[in-house]
Design a protein around this motif. Sequence first.
Motif, short mmCIF file in Angstrom:
data_model
loop_
_atom_site.label_atom_id
_atom_site.label_comp_id
_atom_site.label_asym_id
_atom_site.label_seq_id
_atom_site.Cartn_x
_atom_site.Cartn_y
_atom_site.Cartn_z
N GLN A 277 25.46 -13.16 8.11
CA GLN A 277 24.03 -13.09 8.43
C GLN A 277 23.28 -12.97 7.11
OE1 GLN A 277 23.16 -9.68 10.84
NE2 GLN A 277 21.89 -10.86 12.21
N MET A 281 18.36 -14.92 8.89
CA MET A 281 19.10 -14.82 10.14
C MET A 281 19.03 -13.40 10.70
SD MET A 281 22.36 -17.23 9.81
CE MET A 281 22.18 -18.92 10.30
N ARG A 282 19.01 -12.42 9.81
CA ARG A 282 18.87 -11.02 10.28
C ARG A 282 17.54 -10.84 10.97
NH1 ARG A 282 20.06 -6.32 6.36
NH2 ARG A 282 20.43 -5.22 8.29
N TYR A 287 23.59 -15.28 13.85
CA TYR A 287 24.77 -15.20 13.00
C TYR A 287 25.35 -16.59 12.79
CZ TYR A 287 24.73 -10.27 14.36
OH TYR A 287 24.37 -8.98 14.58
N SER A 309 24.31 -21.36 13.82
CA SER A 309 23.40 -20.27 14.15
C SER A 309 23.54 -19.94 15.63
CB SER A 309 21.97 -20.70 13.80
OG SER A 309 21.05 -20.04 14.58
#
Lengths: 477, 139
Positions: A277, A281-282, A287, A309
């Motif tokens: 991540q 993405m966080r 993930y 993703s």
Amino acid sequence: MSSCFSREYRAHPIMILTHLKPVLFVLLIPVFKAAVQAAIHNKIDGLFLNEIILFAVIVLYAIIKWKKMSIKIMRGQFVINSGLVLTKSAVIDIDKISTVETIRTPWDFIWGSTTVRVNTEAGRIGKADHEFKLKKWDAAELLKIMNGSENKKTVKFSAIRVALMAAATSSSVTGIIVAVPVINQAGKLFGTAASEIIIKQINDVSMHLSRFIPPAINAVTIIFLASYTLSFLNSLLKSINFRVRFGDGRLEVSSGLIRRKKICFKTRAVNDVSIEQNPLMRLFGRYMINVEIGGYGNLRGEKAVLVPSAKRREVKTHFAIIFPDIYTESQPLHPDNKSRHRFFVIPVVLTAVIFTISALLYHNLTIFRDLILFLTFFAFFVMLYYFDLAVYNIKNSAISISDMIYAKYSRWTKTRELYCTAEKIGMIHIVKWPADKKRNTCNIRLTVRSEGSDSITVKHVAYQDLRRQIENVYKER
Amino acid sequence: MKTYTPPKKIIWVWALRSVVILIVIIFITMWVWFLAPYFGLVAYIAVLLTLAFNVLYLPMYLKHYSITVSNSAIVIKSGVIIRHERIMPIPRMVYAERVQTLFARAFSVSALALKATRAITLTLELDNRDIDSILEDLH
């Protein structure tokens, strides 16, 4: 594939051009000769004739070299014969091949060819062991032979997911690397100084942004943003139409719009699997799954993206289906409860250093105050992210060493979970700092055995428990 | 377990290679002779070194060179003054590649490149039949 199966492929005629390219320099010899002749005798003789003779020779060389190249599959072996002056005949057990990669560029579409790359763990980093061009149908058949049966499950990933991965993995530096040669070439082609036009455009846009960003920074910001956008588009075009096919212990990943790429490998060739991540993405709670394969070819690192993703639950489902043999048996070790404050040491020290330097500069360089304030705010935002990662490591970092290795920690700006078998580990490095003495803790760094030496570090875990786990696994071997 | 040694004809392959290198050196030396006469000295030294290599060193090197193939490993012994023994475990080996130059082809000999993860070993030329036999043993 049965052991008596046999098939021979000839290289595509377009390979004549591939062989011709490295020897084109010999055409310069008559030019040098003519230059010396002109300087000494003030006349030039036979330049055209010499060029024609040399060109004919190198074309003949390229044709014979192409004719002599053959790719055979027989008795479970891959035999590649190549070379004219220096002949080579590589005999590779199909089981030892890490990956077979096929690439179709627009150039290949025109000529009906496909570039094939065969990789093993013995190859050099960043270079395929064997690269050749086959006819489109031959390449498809070869890939089918290497890839096993048709009975495979296919997972497709939407353009939005791929775009998120592209956005998360793109960088301004990549954009600059892609853009600079393009700008130079465009300038040469159109006979204009393209870079000057771009600088003028940057100045125009930066005038509008001067209200929000200090003037000294905004031009740089625009360059970085433009480079990031270019890198994003480049990454998106390479990754769009992303699909993964798996079954029979094999995986096939295909992607790309203009340049279509397919790569197949055995799950056994995978050195480690990681669920990662990065900051973007966080933010979106997504993930990605990466696998590290020995001898992955001429790509940066040895990583192949399997899931670009997805949400946590989805990632876990994909992981369990694709790698049913990878699971964690033993109870993972977490950081020592009373050492948790140590995760904050580096962010606190760095914040203090930033604050001190900024205060000093703000006090002494009065004309750059806006710029210093802007950079300080930016640095504090970065430090806030590192504080968040420290909290993540306190809550989540873990390590488990049994026949299956599992480790979870952050690395630079990414969070990472790594899975691999104990036999894939090349080195275990345990470090005990003076501060570790009191609580008998340690930092552990696991290096996965491969060309790229992938690694992960987990900090502040109990030393005795860790030693016990390591001894249980490696003493028996 | 089988042991292979280089055939005597290897000397001729290396002699031919040396002569080609020598011709190139002499040609370059003659070309730049007009710059300074002592460039000619380079040609004399090159001739002497080539003779010493072919007459003294190479026969001794070939005498001490051997490749042993067992079920578990390939052992390559070499060296005249400093002896080397390279052991490549067969399970760690990824693949083998036959390499043949123009001169080697004329004498029906070829070398073998043994490739393992992060390691490549190129052997001295052996007879083609020996190379076939090693490749057969390896796969």
